[in-house]
Design a protein around this motif. Structure first.
Motif, PDB file in Angstrom:
ATOM      1  N   ASP A  92       0.794  -1.222   0.000  1.00  0.00           N
ATOM      2  CA  ASP A  92       0.000   0.000   0.000  1.00  0.00           C
ATOM      3  C   ASP A  92       0.833   1.281   0.000  1.00  0.00           C
ATOM      4  O   ASP A  92       1.766   1.447   0.772  1.00  0.00           O
ATOM      5  N   GLY A  93       0.443   2.181  -0.866  1.00  0.00           N
ATOM      6  CA  GLY A  93       1.173   3.437  -1.028  1.00  0.00           C
ATOM      7  C   GLY A  93       1.228   4.282   0.226  1.00  0.00           C
ATOM      8  O   GLY A  93       2.199   5.009   0.452  1.00  0.00           O
ATOM      9  N   ALA A  94       0.197   4.205   1.069  1.00  0.00           N
ATOM     10  CA  ALA A  94       0.175   5.048   2.261  1.00  0.00           C
ATOM     11  C   ALA A  94       1.386   4.771   3.150  1.00  0.00           C
ATOM     12  O   ALA A  94       1.978   5.692   3.716  1.00  0.00           O
ATOM     13  N   ASN A  95       1.765   3.503   3.250  1.00  0.00           N
ATOM     14  CA  ASN A  95       2.927   3.164   4.070  1.00  0.00           C
ATOM     15  C   ASN A  95       4.218   3.711   3.459  1.00  0.00           C
ATOM     16  O   ASN A  95       5.124   4.143   4.173  1.00  0.00           O
ATOM     17  N   ASP A 120       4.578   6.876 -13.488  1.00  0.00           N
ATOM     18  CA  ASP A 120       3.449   7.055 -12.576  1.00  0.00           C
ATOM     19  C   ASP A 120       3.462   6.045 -11.431  1.00  0.00           C
ATOM     20  O   ASP A 120       2.609   6.090 -10.555  1.00  0.00           O
ATOM     21  N   LEU A 121       4.402   5.112 -11.453  1.00  0.00           N
ATOM     22  CA  LEU A 121       4.499   4.137 -10.363  1.00  0.00           C
ATOM     23  C   LEU A 121       5.754   4.349  -9.525  1.00  0.00           C
ATOM     24  O   LEU A 121       6.247   3.426  -8.882  1.00  0.00           O
ATOM     25  N   ARG A 122       6.296   5.566  -9.574  1.00  0.00           N
ATOM     26  CA  ARG A 122       7.433   5.838  -8.699  1.00  0.00           C
ATOM     27  C   ARG A 122       7.402   7.274  -8.209  1.00  0.00           C
ATOM     28  O   ARG A 122       6.749   8.135  -8.809  1.00  0.00           O
ATOM     29  N   PHE A 129       9.791   3.112  -5.350  1.00  0.00           N
ATOM     30  CA  PHE A 129       9.403   2.585  -6.640  1.00  0.00           C
ATOM     31  C   PHE A 129       8.315   1.531  -6.443  1.00  0.00           C
ATOM     32  O   PHE A 129       8.356   0.774  -5.469  1.00  0.00           O
ATOM     33  N   GLY A 130       7.385   1.492  -7.357  1.00  0.00           N
ATOM     34  CA  GLY A 130       6.363   0.453  -7.286  1.00  0.00           C
ATOM     35  C   GLY A 130       6.973  -0.903  -7.598  1.00  0.00           C
ATOM     36  O   GLY A 130       7.893  -1.017  -8.409  1.00  0.00           O
ATOM     37  N   ILE A 131       6.484  -1.916  -6.925  1.00  0.00           N
ATOM     38  CA  ILE A 131       6.946  -3.276  -7.237  1.00  0.00           C
ATOM     39  C   ILE A 131       5.834  -4.036  -7.954  1.00  0.00           C
ATOM     40  O   ILE A 131       6.062  -4.709  -8.949  1.00  0.00           O
ATOM     41  N   THR A 132       4.607  -3.877  -7.443  1.00  0.00           N
ATOM     42  CA  THR A 132       3.448  -4.474  -8.099  1.00  0.00           C
ATOM     43  C   THR A 132       2.252  -3.552  -7.879  1.00  0.00           C
ATOM     44  O   THR A 132       2.263  -2.731  -6.970  1.00  0.00           O
ATOM     45  N   THR A 133       1.218  -3.715  -8.704  1.00  0.00           N
ATOM     46  CA  THR A 133      -0.049  -3.041  -8.424  1.00  0.00           C
ATOM     47  C   THR A 133      -1.113  -4.120  -8.269  1.00  0.00           C
ATOM     48  O   THR A 133      -0.940  -5.266  -8.692  1.00  0.00           O
ATOM     49  N   ARG A 134      -2.180  -3.747  -7.601  1.00  0.00           N
ATOM     50  CA  ARG A 134      -3.306  -4.666  -7.422  1.00  0.00           C
ATOM     51  C   ARG A 134      -4.585  -3.866  -7.473  1.00  0.00           C
ATOM     52  O   ARG A 134      -4.684  -2.777  -6.915  1.00  0.00           O
ATOM     53  N   GLY A 261       5.393  -1.311  -2.899  1.00  0.00           N
ATOM     54  CA  GLY A 261       6.641  -0.764  -3.425  1.00  0.00           C
ATOM     55  C   GLY A 261       7.817  -0.915  -2.479  1.00  0.00           C
ATOM     56  O   GLY A 261       7.690  -1.450  -1.384  1.00  0.00           O
ATOM     57  N   PHE A 262       8.966  -0.416  -2.925  1.00  0.00           N
ATOM     58  CA  PHE A 262      10.169  -0.522  -2.104  1.00  0.00           C
ATOM     59  C   PHE A 262      10.988   0.749  -2.175  1.00  0.00           C
ATOM     60  O   PHE A 262      10.765   1.610  -3.042  1.00  0.00           O
TER      61      PHE A 262
END
Lengths: 342, 555
Positions: A92-95, A120-122, A129-134, A261-262
């Protein structure tokens, strides 16, 4: 004579205890140069294979430390400069945004990452950086509900589903981020109206997304809200599982998607190695592994989807507004409480 | 050789700085100071935290905690007493097996029961299909509720009441009940009117122990989504990122725990006073007719089926399924290894410390020492999450001081205590020292003081008396102490979750992590390992049941 022997034995015992303690301390403290410590909120998401392969090819000793996102952030913050963690992985992006605000992550300068992960994923400043989306979307029973009957999030408030809706408890970060995103985009009043209509359907509130899906399959509910990969997991085990996702809001702004993400930690002992690791995690090779084992959507567009969810592609995605959503978390929780979503 | 002569005479007249007293007070301070840090959280000038964060949470959390604790108290009292009455006063098929088997739930931590039932009762789970097959669709057991928590904690904790009630009933003499019967009371009436009142203090002590455990429980209530104080402390610490508020909640929780401990001590003191088994020997059991006997076997049979047989069968089935999962397969040996190392280290530290406390009280008894020993044992009554929070805060302070000292000497030191497993071992020792003290104490109390005199008269000095006389005689007590500390450490969840170091999770943490993702199968094998190891002390306890009427039954 005896005395000496007894004293010596006692001293020996004390020494043994001391050595044991020092041993335990040394074994559990501090990280060496070829060691990479990863704090991850994705312990049961099938990454282990990817980490194993990375360790094998590079020779680094990768240590995973699992926990939920907020707990890992808190630990990282309280360890400060003394942390052993090199990489933080959250759901989750909030974290992620919280970690950025607490200054727990450092920018990574890596052309390779920028190539792998779409802009748009970083983070614009390259801290995460995004690792996966769901997708968090409407799930329907394939036996009792036509796709055409549940095309929007509003459908969950449709009176025809009275008593047939399943939701997860409000304390899940997936729900609060979802609601925060609604508040951000539709405003508080509209969001409250829609959630109010959901509550009028007297939904069954369950403890996890998995239970929501199981309840639909067991005939207790007809529709529900869940993250896509939970259904993917079920379908990987049982292709005839009688639940299907509806890609909602296709005529509007698209389906809500959240992000895992990471980032590399601010006080990483080994930032170079950490960069190598995250570059590997973003590679299509590793990304396909995540999709395969956990049915998530790879952030890297070059990675293919596995067979059991191969047709989960090409739907319209509602772009993520991580920063705004993170700020609205508290409002979202309050709103859910206000409408009676427990 | 013992010291004689003028020098010794002079020394004995000087005010002695007693090494034992120093040891006692030192140990008590190290254990108790972290707990004293907690109330200080209320002295913080940041009053807004109290009004804004912890204050509003407390009433509702207090109500939930009280509801769960009271429910567990009442339910364990009913179940435990009924079972103890059945096996103590009646004879029916299977009685001898039930008599000991009813203790077995002690080996299953409540969090294991909780996740097994969650898995079985979720839609499509084994029990869910059974229930809905029998009762129609639309029927669900609301397990994620205070009621569900009470049910599960009762199944895990009723043995406390059962054990104490059983011991009390066996200690009663037959004459009282026979007197009642000669006055015209029926069998059941005689038992209810005479035996039960005599056992009342023991029953109260058992129920209060169960309540203490239910207040301290973290894993089960967390899984069930029931927000008691232990869960609130965790959520506020990590969810709201508010340490001060978490400390205030923890302090409140500690206050409740100490209150219940005080009540338990009161009840137990009276229990001792009331027990007088003399006169005509134990009560003869009433042989039940076949039909009634089968009926009598129904209750213990059902309890054991739900609390032991079903969870164990389910754990085994899930474990077999999970062996193919890469995480379980590659992780299991590591988890088990970490658990064993941490538990062994905790035992290695706790047992000698306990031995020093107890032995000091034998050779140099003093009021101060007695108080210090009680203080050092208080951690047992304090929930694990509170001990962890207290230890984290105070050890972090120590770590900073160590770092400062290190940098003054030009050394860069990491976080020696909170950054390694040492902090966690410290929390374990604080929490479980009482188990060691109790086990060693009960063994030591059996040694007559004449033994010491005899040893001295045969030319042994103090050290030799300890080594050659006392030590061999209390070896069993030391062994029991080590075993109990080892196993309780292995089961411990909240402190382990909060303070676990890098480099490998424990079995309990693996269970916790898998269950928080609703992956019941992945949690089964580590849970099964904990249960199997936990059976050892329960079986030892069962064997000891009829030999010693008073047992260290505190868990």
């Amino acid at each position: 004579m005896h005395r000496k022997r007894i004293v010596a034995t006692l001293a020996g015992l004390a020494l043994l205890v001391g050595v044991a303690l020092v041993g335990v301390a040394m074994a559990t403290q501090g990280s060496s140069d070829d060691e990479l410590v990863v704090y991850t909120a994705r312990l049961h998401y099938g990454e282990e294979e990817a980490f194993r392969r990375f360790a094998e090819t590079t020779g680094y000793d990768v240590k995973l430390f699992g926990g939920d996102g907020p707990a890992l952030n808190e630990r990282l913050a309280s360890e400060g400069a003394d942390t052993d963690a090199d990489v933080l992985i959250t759901v989750d992006g909030a974290n992620l945004q919280q970690a950025v605000e607490d200054q727990l992550l450092q920018p990574i300068d890596s052309p390779e990452l920028e190539r792998s992960i779409p802009a748009d994923l970083r983070d614009p400043e390259q801290r995460w950086f995004g690792i996966t989306t769901r997708a968090r979307t409407v799930m329907r029973s394939t036996e009792r509900v036509d796709e055409a009957d549940a095309l929007t999030y509003e459908s969950l408030g449709d009176p025809r589903f009275r008593g047939r809706v399943c939701l997860r408890t409000a304390d899940s970060v997936y729900n609060s981020s979802f609601v925060a995103d609604l508040i951000h985009k539709d405003g508080r009043a509209a969001t409250e109206r829609m959630l109010g209509s959901w509550m009028e359907n007297d939904p069954l509130i369950l403890g996890s997304d998995v239970e929501v899906l199981d309840a639909i399959a067991a005939g207790e509910c007809d529709v529900g809200l869940a993250n896509s990969y939970y259904l993917g997991r079920e379908l990987a085990e049982d292709p005839d599982f009688p639940v299907a996702p509806v890609w909602v809001e296709q005529d509007e702004r698209g389906t809500h998607v959240n992000l895992s993400g990471f980032g590399v930690t601010e006080h990483a002992d080994n930032p170079e190695a950490a960069r190598e690791l995250v570059e590997y995690l973003a590679s299509s090779q590793a990304q396909e592994l995540f999709a395969e084992t956990n049915s998530e959507f790879p952030a890297n567009p070059d990675a293919d989807l596995p067979e059991h969810i191969a047709d989960w592609r090409g739907f319209k995605v509602d772009p993520i507004a991580i920063e705004a959503d993170a700020e609205l978390q508290d409002d979202a929780v309050q709103l859910m409480n206000a409408v009676g979503w427990q | 050789m013992s010291a004689t002569g003028p020098a010794a005479a002079v020394r004995s007249r000087l005010p002695r700085v007693d090494g034992w007293a120093v040891a006692h007070v030192g140990i008590a301070l190290v254990v108790a100071v972290p707990l004293l840090v907690l109330p200080a959280s209320f002295l913080s000038p940041r009053l807004d935290v109290w009004w804004r964060v912890s204050g509003p949470i407390i009433p509702e959390t207090l109500a939930t905690t009280a509801l769960v604790a009271a429910g567990v108290g009442v339910c364990t009292l009913l179940v435990g007493t009924a079972l103890a009455m059945l096996v103590s006063f009646y004879d029916f098929p299977g009685r001898r097996i039930f008599d000991v088997a009813l203790v077995l739930p002690l080996a299953l931590p409540a969090y294991v029961l909780a996740f097994v039932f969650l898995g079985q009762l979720q839609f499509g789970g084994a029990l869910d299909e059974l229930l809905r097959g029998a009762l129609g669709t639309g029927f669900t057991l609301p397990i994620r509720s205070p009621g569900g928590a009470i049910a599960i904690l009762t199944l895990a904790l009723y043995p406390y009441v059962y054990l104490l009630a059983r011991t009390s009933f066996r200690g009663q003499s037959a004459s009282a009940i026979e007197a009642a019967r000669s006055l015209g009371a029926g069998r059941l009436r005689a038992i209810v009117r005479v035996a039960l009142p005599m056992a009342r203090p023991a029953l109260a002590a058992g129920a209060l122990l169960a309540m203490m455990e239910s207040i301290a429980d973290f894993g089960a209530v967390q899984l069930l989504g029931v927000r008691t104080f232990t869960v609130a402390v965790y959520q506020v610490w990590f969810g709201a990122f508010d340490q001060l508020a978490a400390l205030q909640l923890a302090t409140t929780l500690m206050g409740i725990a100490l209150l219940v401990l005080g009540l338990e001590r009161l009840a137990r003191g009276r229990a001792r006073y009331h027990q007088q088994g003399s006169g005509r020997g134990p009560v003869a059991r009433i042989r039940l007719s076949r039909g009634k006997g089968a009926l009598a076997a129904l209750l213990p049979g059902a309890i054991l089926a739900v609390a032991v047989a079903d969870p164990l069968a389910q754990l085994v089935a899930w474990s077999i399924d999970s062996v193919e999962e890469p995480l379980v397969r590659s992780g299991f040996l590591g988890w088990a290894g970490t658990s064993v190392i941490l538990s062994a280290t905790a035992a290695l530290v706790a047992v000698p410390v306990a031995a020093v406390l107890v032995y000091g009280m034998r050779v140099a008894p003093s009021r101060l020492g007695a108080v210090a020993t009680r203080v050092a044992s208080v951690g047992y009554a304090i929930p694990g999450s509170v001990v962890a929070v207290a230890a984290l805060v105070s050890l972090a302070w120590v770590d900073r001081r160590v770092q400062d000292a290190g940098s003054a000497l030009g050394l860069t030191l990491g976080l020696v205590l909170t950054g390694s497993a040492l902090g966690l071992v410290f929390a374990y020792v604080v929490r479980f020292l009482a188990l060691g003290v109790q086990s060693v104490e009960s063994q030591m109390a059996r040694l007559s003081p004449n033994l010491d005199d005899a040893a001295r008269s045969l030319g042994c000095d103090r050290l030799e008396t300890m080594w050659r006389v006392h030590l061999p005689l209390v070896r069993a007590g030391l062994g029991t102490a080590a075993l109990l500390v080892f196993i309780e450490t292995m089961k411990e969840l909240p402190a382990t979750v909060l303070m676990r170091p890098l480099g490998g999770d424990t079995l309990a943490v693996a269970v916790w992590q898998a269950t928080s993702e609703s992956l019941w199968e992945a949690a089964a094998l580590p849970a099964l390992a904990i249960v199997v190891v936990g059976l050892v002390p329960v079986l030892v306890l069962v064997r000891a049941l009829d030999r010693a009427p008073t047992l260290p039954i505190m868990r």
